[in-house]
Enzyme design. Structure first.
Site, PDB file in Angstrom:
ATOM      1  CG  ASP A  84      -2.043  -1.033   1.061  1.00  0.00           C
ATOM      2  OD1 ASP A  84      -2.431  -1.312  -0.078  1.00  0.00           O
ATOM      3  OD2 ASP A  84      -2.516  -1.550   2.086  1.00  0.00           O
TER       4      ASP A  84
ATOM      5  CD  GLU B 151      -3.171   8.886   7.047  1.00  0.00           C
ATOM      6  OE1 GLU B 151      -2.133   9.138   6.386  1.00  0.00           O
ATOM      7  OE2 GLU B 151      -3.593   7.748   7.189  1.00  0.00           O
TER       8      GLU B 151
ATOM      9  NE  ARG C 109      -2.240  21.284  26.831  1.00  0.00           N
ATOM     10  CZ  ARG C 109      -1.649  22.415  27.144  1.00  0.00           C
ATOM     11  NH1 ARG C 109      -2.330  23.526  27.198  1.00  0.00           N
ATOM     12  NH2 ARG C 109      -0.374  22.436  27.431  1.00  0.00           N
TER      13      ARG C 109
ATOM     14  CB  SER D  96      -9.720   4.380   0.515  1.00  0.00           C
ATOM     15  OG  SER D  96      -9.063   5.583   0.234  1.00  0.00           O
TER      16      SER D  96
ATOM     17  CB  ALA E 289      -4.362   3.764   6.776  1.00  0.00           C
TER      18      ALA E 289
ATOM     19  CE  LYS F  25      -9.120  -2.344  11.696  1.00  0.00           C
ATOM     20  NZ  LYS F  25      -8.284  -2.844  12.788  1.00  0.00           N
ATOM     21  CB  ALA F  26      -3.801   2.716  14.436  1.00  0.00           C
TER      22      ALA F  26
END
Ligand code: NAP
Length: 267
Positions: free
Chosen positions: A45, A123, A148, A158, A162, A165-166
């Site tokens: 990816d 992102e 903060r 899409s 990545a 999700k974490a």
């Protein structure tokens, strides 16, 4: 048809690139690294992200397809053992185009008349090396909250599988033209209060992040690219009017890809 093959650079990926190029040349397709109609990425990816950024100026003319040589890819969803099948499909030139939304980020800095604009496939994130990120989060011009914490992430559908999700963000189907804001370790006390949940905004909404202190230098990431920027006045995100085009040769539903990437890769 004009094509280009990009690779991760390792031996296995380079070898597959050579095989693809030779097959496609045998089928009378033409290599054109400047103006390809189709770009085939060989790697993961990450390789796909690099290729998309390289050809961002040709989004209307270029379609992308990814073959993965490492672990299961999300954008790169063809396997090395399928290379001949893939080449035959490309040579037939009968592929479907599937479009996914992108994120537009405009960064306003002091002493700059026009903001710099960036497109992201996954992102944009706002971080700092030292100290916390303190920004006012505006939605459609209204103050939503003062954030903060370690940082903020705004992802595409899409890209929701990545970094987002974490960070505990939701996985969004790419047919939904949205952007998702997720927090990185927000500080919540009597002075600072944030919503704590990911926010999913539609395509007609705009979000702005405005520094509140004199500390207005940030590390801004756009996919794999990191920028160390001073004198940032505002960062504005929206769903881009541009879209990325994928060449689809077979049905591979999004939720099946999510399943194979994160649950089980047994096909
Ligand atoms: P990297 O650290 O080398 O790779 C990050 C990982 O994210 C790789 O395993 C990559 O897959 C995977 N990935 C990329 N896009 C994805 C997607 N849409 N869905 C699922 N997995 C995806 O960094 P890089 O190659 O420069 O890529 C930059 C990306 O890394 C950023 O866009 C960000 O999304 C991601 N990232 C994730 C975290 C995290 O999850 N905590 C932190 C920082 C950055 P491949 O191995 O197939 O290339």
């Amino acid at each position: 048809m004009k094509f280009a093959v990009t690779t991760k650079g390792d031996h296995k990926s380079n070898k597959i690139k050579m095989i693809i190029e030779q097959y496609l040349l045998d089928f009378d397709l033409e290599i054109d690294e400047e103006e390809p109609e189709i770009v085939i990425t060989v790697g993961g990816d990450g390789t796909f992200l690099h290729a998309v950024h390289y050809y961002f100026h040709r989004l209307k003319e270029t379609a992308f397809i990814g073959l993965h040589t490492g672990h299961l890819g999300f954008y790169a969803d063809w396997l090395p053992e399928e290379v001949e099948k893939l080449v035959l499909e490309i040579a037939k030139e009968t592929f479907e185009i599937v479009e996914y939304p992108l994120l537009s980020t405009e960064i306003y800095q002091e002493n700059q008349e026009e903001p710099d604009r960036y497109l992201a496939l996954n992102e944009m994130t706002i971080k700092k090396i030292e100290g916390s990120v303190v920004v006012d989060v505006m939605i459609n011009g209204e103050l939503f909250e003062r954030f903060r914490g370690d940082g903020l992430c705004v992802s595409t559908p899409s890209g929701s599988t990545a970094y987002n999700k974490a960070l505990g963000g939701a996985i969004i189907h790419p047919s939904l033209a949205t952007m998702q804001i997720t927090e990185m370790s927000s500080i919540n006390n009597r002075v600072y209060r944030t919503i704590g949940s990911p926010l999913i905004l539609p395509s007609h909404h705009v979000t702005q992040f405005k520094p509140t202190t004199k500390s207005n230098n940030f590390f801004i990431t756009i996919d794999h690219i990191t920028k160390n920027l001073d004198n940032v006045q505002a960062i504005e995100c929206s769903v881009a009017k541009e879209r990325i085009r994928f060449a689809r040769f077979r049905p591979f539903p999004f939720w099946k890809r999510v399943h194979e990437s994160f649950i089980s890769d047994e096909r």
